[in-house]
Design a protein around this motif. Structure first.
Motif, PDB file in Angstrom:
ATOM      1  N   PHE A 253       0.661  -1.404  -0.441  1.00  0.00           N
ATOM      2  CA  PHE A 253       0.135  -0.249   0.067  1.00  0.00           C
ATOM      3  C   PHE A 253       1.240   0.797  -0.132  1.00  0.00           C
ATOM      4  O   PHE A 253       1.900   1.289   0.734  1.00  0.00           O
ATOM      5  CB  PHE A 253      -0.724  -0.411   1.002  1.00  0.00           C
ATOM      6  N   ILE A 254      -0.047   1.802  -0.690  1.00  0.00           N
ATOM      7  CA  ILE A 254       1.289   3.564  -1.244  1.00  0.00           C
ATOM      8  C   ILE A 254       0.347   4.445  -0.095  1.00  0.00           C
ATOM      9  O   ILE A 254       1.215   4.914   0.597  1.00  0.00           O
ATOM     10  CB  ILE A 254       1.587   3.625  -2.611  1.00  0.00           C
ATOM     11  N   SER A 255      -0.850   4.934  -0.553  1.00  0.00           N
ATOM     12  CA  SER A 255      -1.510   5.314   0.514  1.00  0.00           C
ATOM     13  C   SER A 255      -3.069   5.592   0.242  1.00  0.00           C
ATOM     14  O   SER A 255      -3.003   4.891  -0.056  1.00  0.00           O
ATOM     15  CB  SER A 255      -1.281   7.418  -0.825  1.00  0.00           C
ATOM     16  N   CYS A 256      -3.664   6.225   1.089  1.00  0.00           N
ATOM     17  CA  CYS A 256      -4.717   6.216   1.678  1.00  0.00           C
ATOM     18  C   CYS A 256      -5.071   7.155   1.623  1.00  0.00           C
ATOM     19  O   CYS A 256      -5.178   8.395   2.634  1.00  0.00           O
ATOM     20  CB  CYS A 256      -4.956   5.310   2.834  1.00  0.00           C
ATOM     21  N   THR A 257      -5.967   7.671   0.659  1.00  0.00           N
ATOM     22  CA  THR A 257      -6.516   9.016   0.975  1.00  0.00           C
ATOM     23  C   THR A 257      -8.140   9.595   0.510  1.00  0.00           C
ATOM     24  O   THR A 257      -8.784   8.128   0.205  1.00  0.00           O
ATOM     25  CB  THR A 257      -6.487  10.160  -0.374  1.00  0.00           C
ATOM     26  N   ARG A 258      -8.759  10.560   0.574  1.00  0.00           N
ATOM     27  CA  ARG A 258     -10.240  10.890   1.012  1.00  0.00           C
ATOM     28  C   ARG A 258     -10.506  11.860  -0.429  1.00  0.00           C
ATOM     29  O   ARG A 258      -9.682  12.236  -0.701  1.00  0.00           O
ATOM     30  CB  ARG A 258     -10.766  11.768   1.612  1.00  0.00           C
ATOM     31  N   THR A 259     -11.442  10.908  -1.381  1.00  0.00           N
ATOM     32  CA  THR A 259     -11.262  11.650  -2.098  1.00  0.00           C
ATOM     33  C   THR A 259     -12.728  10.980  -2.948  1.00  0.00           C
ATOM     34  O   THR A 259     -13.467  10.523  -2.546  1.00  0.00           O
ATOM     35  CB  THR A 259     -10.452  10.875  -3.717  1.00  0.00           C
TER      36      THR A 259
ATOM     37  N   GLY B   5     -18.533  10.121  -8.642  1.00  0.00           N
ATOM     38  CA  GLY B   5     -19.382  10.921  -8.152  1.00  0.00           C
ATOM     39  C   GLY B   5     -20.056  10.908  -5.965  1.00  0.00           C
ATOM     40  O   GLY B   5     -20.622  11.373  -5.761  1.00  0.00           O
ATOM     41  N   MET B   6     -18.767   9.516  -6.000  1.00  0.00           N
ATOM     42  CA  MET B   6     -19.107   9.418  -4.277  1.00  0.00           C
ATOM     43  C   MET B   6     -17.678  10.174  -3.779  1.00  0.00           C
ATOM     44  O   MET B   6     -16.860   9.864  -4.178  1.00  0.00           O
ATOM     45  CB  MET B   6     -19.562   7.985  -4.018  1.00  0.00           C
ATOM     46  N   ASN B   7     -18.040  10.752  -2.560  1.00  0.00           N
ATOM     47  CA  ASN B   7     -16.835  11.059  -1.608  1.00  0.00           C
ATOM     48  C   ASN B   7     -15.887   9.409  -1.254  1.00  0.00           C
ATOM     49  O   ASN B   7     -16.641   8.790   0.062  1.00  0.00           O
ATOM     50  CB  ASN B   7     -17.448  11.471   0.019  1.00  0.00           C
ATOM     51  N   VAL B   8     -15.312   9.144  -1.378  1.00  0.00           N
ATOM     52  CA  VAL B   8     -14.988   7.485  -1.223  1.00  0.00           C
ATOM     53  C   VAL B   8     -13.318   8.026  -0.379  1.00  0.00           C
ATOM     54  O   VAL B   8     -12.584   8.827  -0.540  1.00  0.00           O
ATOM     55  CB  VAL B   8     -14.211   6.651  -1.897  1.00  0.00           C
ATOM     56  N   ILE B   9     -12.896   6.612   0.153  1.00  0.00           N
ATOM     57  CA  ILE B   9     -11.803   6.569   0.769  1.00  0.00           C
ATOM     58  C   ILE B   9     -10.813   5.742   0.517  1.00  0.00           C
ATOM     59  O   ILE B   9     -11.602   4.144  -0.368  1.00  0.00           O
ATOM     60  CB  ILE B   9     -11.265   6.183   2.121  1.00  0.00           C
ATOM     61  N   MET B  10     -10.011   6.192  -0.397  1.00  0.00           N
ATOM     62  CA  MET B  10      -8.880   5.532  -1.968  1.00  0.00           C
ATOM     63  C   MET B  10      -7.953   4.931  -0.942  1.00  0.00           C
ATOM     64  O   MET B  10      -7.222   5.827  -0.907  1.00  0.00           O
ATOM     65  CB  MET B  10      -9.451   6.318  -2.897  1.00  0.00           C
ATOM     66  N   CYS B  11      -7.622   3.823  -0.900  1.00  0.00           N
ATOM     67  CA  CYS B  11      -6.213   2.702  -0.602  1.00  0.00           C
ATOM     68  C   CYS B  11      -5.582   2.669  -2.269  1.00  0.00           C
ATOM     69  O   CYS B  11      -5.949   2.065  -3.092  1.00  0.00           O
ATOM     70  CB  CYS B  11      -6.791   1.632   0.167  1.00  0.00           C
ATOM     71  N   VAL B  12      -4.224   2.915  -2.499  1.00  0.00           N
ATOM     72  CA  VAL B  12      -3.659   3.132  -3.687  1.00  0.00           C
ATOM     73  C   VAL B  12      -2.448   1.391  -3.176  1.00  0.00           C
ATOM     74  O   VAL B  12      -1.537   1.676  -2.380  1.00  0.00           O
ATOM     75  CB  VAL B  12      -2.749   4.125  -4.256  1.00  0.00           C
ATOM     76  N   ALA B  13      -2.397   0.462  -4.210  1.00  0.00           N
ATOM     77  CA  ALA B  13      -1.557   0.090  -3.695  1.00  0.00           C
ATOM     78  C   ALA B  13      -0.982  -0.813  -4.944  1.00  0.00           C
ATOM     79  O   ALA B  13      -1.193  -1.197  -5.983  1.00  0.00           O
ATOM     80  CB  ALA B  13      -2.193  -1.599  -2.998  1.00  0.00           C
ATOM     81  N   LEU B  14       0.153  -1.126  -4.816  1.00  0.00           N
ATOM     82  CA  LEU B  14       1.149  -0.932  -5.787  1.00  0.00           C
ATOM     83  C   LEU B  14       1.191  -2.993  -6.076  1.00  0.00           C
ATOM     84  O   LEU B  14       1.688  -3.892  -4.663  1.00  0.00           O
ATOM     85  CB  LEU B  14       2.215  -0.779  -6.052  1.00  0.00           C
ATOM     86  N   ALA B  15       1.309  -4.242  -6.743  1.00  0.00           N
ATOM     87  CA  ALA B  15       1.569  -5.754  -7.201  1.00  0.00           C
ATOM     88  C   ALA B  15       2.625  -5.241  -7.920  1.00  0.00           C
ATOM     89  O   ALA B  15       2.847  -4.988  -9.161  1.00  0.00           O
ATOM     90  CB  ALA B  15      -0.379  -6.144  -7.360  1.00  0.00           C
ATOM     91  N   GLU B  16       3.500  -7.061  -7.435  1.00  0.00           N
ATOM     92  CA  GLU B  16       4.571  -6.722  -8.330  1.00  0.00           C
ATOM     93  C   GLU B  16       4.893  -8.130  -7.912  1.00  0.00           C
ATOM     94  O   GLU B  16       4.692  -8.144  -7.079  1.00  0.00           O
ATOM     95  CB  GLU B  16       6.123  -5.519  -7.437  1.00  0.00           C
ATOM     96  N   LEU B  17       5.885  -8.110  -9.366  1.00  0.00           N
ATOM     97  CA  LEU B  17       6.172  -9.811  -9.262  1.00  0.00           C
ATOM     98  C   LEU B  17       8.278 -10.292  -9.235  1.00  0.00           C
ATOM     99  O   LEU B  17       8.588  -8.896  -9.808  1.00  0.00           O
ATOM    100  CB  LEU B  17       5.543 -10.334 -10.440  1.00  0.00           C
ATOM    101  N   ASN B  18       7.830 -10.790  -8.622  1.00  0.00           N
ATOM    102  CA  ASN B  18       9.860 -10.905  -7.785  1.00  0.00           C
ATOM    103  C   ASN B  18      10.082 -11.357  -8.594  1.00  0.00           C
ATOM    104  O   ASN B  18      11.356 -11.554  -9.915  1.00  0.00           O
ATOM    105  CB  ASN B  18      10.174 -11.834  -6.785  1.00  0.00           C
ATOM    106  N   VAL B  19       8.778 -13.382  -9.409  1.00  0.00           N
ATOM    107  CA  VAL B  19      10.036 -13.452 -10.387  1.00  0.00           C
ATOM    108  C   VAL B  19       9.019 -14.190 -12.145  1.00  0.00           C
ATOM    109  O   VAL B  19       6.974 -13.666 -11.420  1.00  0.00           O
ATOM    110  CB  VAL B  19      10.175 -15.236  -9.312  1.00  0.00           C
ATOM    111  N   CYS B  20       8.998 -14.689 -12.954  1.00  0.00           N
ATOM    112  CA  CYS B  20       7.904 -15.062 -13.717  1.00  0.00           C
ATOM    113  C   CYS B  20       6.930 -16.448 -13.345  1.00  0.00           C
ATOM    114  O   CYS B  20       7.334 -16.964 -12.570  1.00  0.00           O
ATOM    115  CB  CYS B  20       8.354 -15.853 -15.217  1.00  0.00           C
TER     116      CYS B  20
ATOM    117  N   LYS C 126      -7.733   1.171  -5.365  1.00  0.00           N
ATOM    118  CA  LYS C 126      -6.978   0.753  -6.140  1.00  0.00           C
ATOM    119  C   LYS C 126      -5.924   0.108  -6.336  1.00  0.00           C
ATOM    120  O   LYS C 126      -4.368  -0.141  -5.818  1.00  0.00           O
ATOM    121  CB  LYS C 126      -6.483   1.857  -6.410  1.00  0.00           C
ATOM    122  N   VAL C 127      -5.395  -1.084  -7.695  1.00  0.00           N
ATOM    123  CA  VAL C 127      -4.894  -2.207  -7.105  1.00  0.00           C
ATOM    124  C   VAL C 127      -3.447  -1.818  -8.263  1.00  0.00           C
ATOM    125  O   VAL C 127      -4.466  -1.883  -9.524  1.00  0.00           O
ATOM    126  CB  VAL C 127      -5.082  -3.408  -7.091  1.00  0.00           C
ATOM    127  N   LYS C 128      -2.016  -1.125  -8.348  1.00  0.00           N
ATOM    128  CA  LYS C 128      -1.607  -1.024  -9.513  1.00  0.00           C
ATOM    129  C   LYS C 128      -0.867  -2.019  -9.594  1.00  0.00           C
ATOM    130  O   LYS C 128       0.402  -2.230  -8.833  1.00  0.00           O
ATOM    131  CB  LYS C 128      -0.528   0.278  -9.429  1.00  0.00           C
TER     132      LYS C 128
END
Ligand SMILES: [Zn+2]
Length: 430
Positions: A21-27, A31-46, A78-80
């Motif tokens: 998780f990178i951040s957690c903000t109100r945004t 059209g809704m007021n939400v709490i948006m948590c942004v997370a990054l998903a990475e792979l170490n190996v194929c 939000k998963v990147k």
């Protein structure tokens, strides 16, 4: 940074190690007021060949609604997903997380919450609003977890109970339950003989021959059909319906009798305000303890009220005695007594009861079977009430299959627990 990730993860109760998780903000989102948590998903190996010889290949972003305690502040994740191109096996791949299933935009946690909402007496709209998803999504969840109810045509319970209930557009639907376990075998769209026949003919003949009893109400609508489809089954008139018919006859006469009485008389009061006592089994009435009765202005026991009320009229008393004998004979499974009651002279009873006895005589065998066997359709009546409640909450279902699934879901809670386990298993396998 790491601390932040752990904190958000703990807050959301997520255990997936691939998510950072990178951040957690109100945004604002859609059209809704939400709490948006942004997370990054990475792979170490194929994931294909477990080689680490790869290059990054851009982001793919998915936004997933998550459970929140406060419906006015929905939580989204939000998963990147950072994609890779593996130089070893020449494959593109993206990390997968266990908070959602593949090709799905609803987290498993939300799904579970929706399913548990569906087992309660609530409308789909309210479930959708609480979880910040569309009604269609709720319907899809219902479809998904009903898939496990898919029918198999290999087996049937030994004891079946047939009945009907009023559903969509005041139409009558046919329902069949297991007479012993009280689970639903099938609900059909209508109660036409052709529909019922078509459904049961999908079972092989040997399966149908193994059915031992079919219990139904007294109208002979299902009787001939049952004999045709289940050649070895005994047709049984359900005890619950028999008692209902006899007590209705008594009540009908009591009301008719009361109409001719003076409304201020003691007799009228005895019969009117204590009507429930007359329908109870006489031996279960309180016989020793007197309670001051305000309308009669004297202390009375329950059995005193009943016996004094019955003294008003001989036909009423005779009808009452028949009703009591009949209820006891059914309770102690005494078909000889039933036979004796039904074959006697009926002149001393009220006209309503005489009609009932005549219709009992017409299906004499089935009535005696019903008296001897321990099964009852009482469970179906309970279910009918439940169905009405489901329909009322939903302001009427326009779609029969959705009503059906909801009924099954609310009824077969045991299977639901299995489905929750299944979802969990899917989660762990990812
Ligand atoms: Zn590879």
């Amino acid at each position: 940074m790491n601390l932040n990730t752990n904190y958000i993860k703990e807050f959301l109760d997520i255990e997936d190690p691939c998510l950072n998780f990178i951040s957690c903000t109100r945004t604002t989102y859609r059209g809704m007021n939400v709490i948006m948590c942004v997370a990054l998903a990475e792979l170490n190996v194929c994931p294909n060949c477990e080689s680490d010889n790869f290059i990054y290949n851009g982001f793919k972003t998915v936004t997933i609604p998550y459970i929140s305690a406060n419906a006015s502040k929905p939580v989204f994740i939000k998963v990147k997903k950072l994609g890779i191109f593996c130089k070893n096996c020449q494959e593109y791949s993206y990390p997968s997380t266990n908070i959602v299933e593949k090709h799905c935009h609803i987290s498993n946690a939300v799904k579970r919450k929706i399913i548990s909402g569906l087992t309660e007496d609530r409308s789909m709209t309210s479930i959708a609003r609480e979880n910040s998803v569309s009604v269609t999504t709720v319907q899809r969840c219902l479809d998904e977890c009903s898939a496990q109810f898919t029918l198999s045509f290999d087996s049937l319970p030994e004891h079946l109970a047939f009945d009907e209930f009023r559903g969509i557009g005041r139409k009558l639907h046919f329902i069949c339950q297991d007479g012993e376990k009280h689970t639903i075998v099938v609900i059909l769209q209508n109660r036409f003989k052709s529909t019922i026949r078509k459904y049961f003919e999908q079972f092989p003949e040997t399966t149908r021959k193994a059915v031992k009893t079919i219990s139904t109400d007294l109208n002979c609508y299902y009787g001939s059909l049952a004999r045709e489809l289940f050649p070895n089954a005994k047709v049984v008139v359900d005890r619950f319906h028999m008692v209902q018919m006899v007590t209705r006859s008594f009540t009908g006469f009591r009301v008719q009798f009361m109409k001719e009485m003076d409304k201020t008389s003691r007799e009228y009061k005895l019969l009117k305000s204590h009507w429930k006592l007359y329908l109870k089994k006489y031996k279960e009435l309180e016989g020793t303890h007197q309670v001051y009765n305000r309308s009669l202005r004297a202390p009375y026991t329950q059995s005193q009220i009943v016996s004094e009320g019955l003294q008003c009229d001989e036909t009423l008393e005779n009808t009452y005695n028949f009703m009591q004998d009949f209820m006891y004979a059914l309770k102690y499974k005494d078909p000889e007594k039933i036979e004796e009651l039904l074959s006697g002279n009926t002149r001393q009873y009220c006209p309503q009861l005489r009609t009932t006895i005549r219709s009992f005589r017409r299906s004499f065998r089935a009535v005696l079977n019903g008296a001897a066997l321990p099964f009852s359709n009482g469970c179906l009546e309970g279910l009918n009430r439940k169905i009405k409640q489901i329909e009322r909450t939903a302001y009427g279902y326009s779609n029969f299959t959705h009503l059906l699934k909801r009924i099954r879901l609310e009824q077969n809670l045991i299977s639901l627990k299995k489905s929750a386990k299944r979802l969990e298993a899917v989660q762990h396998s990812h």
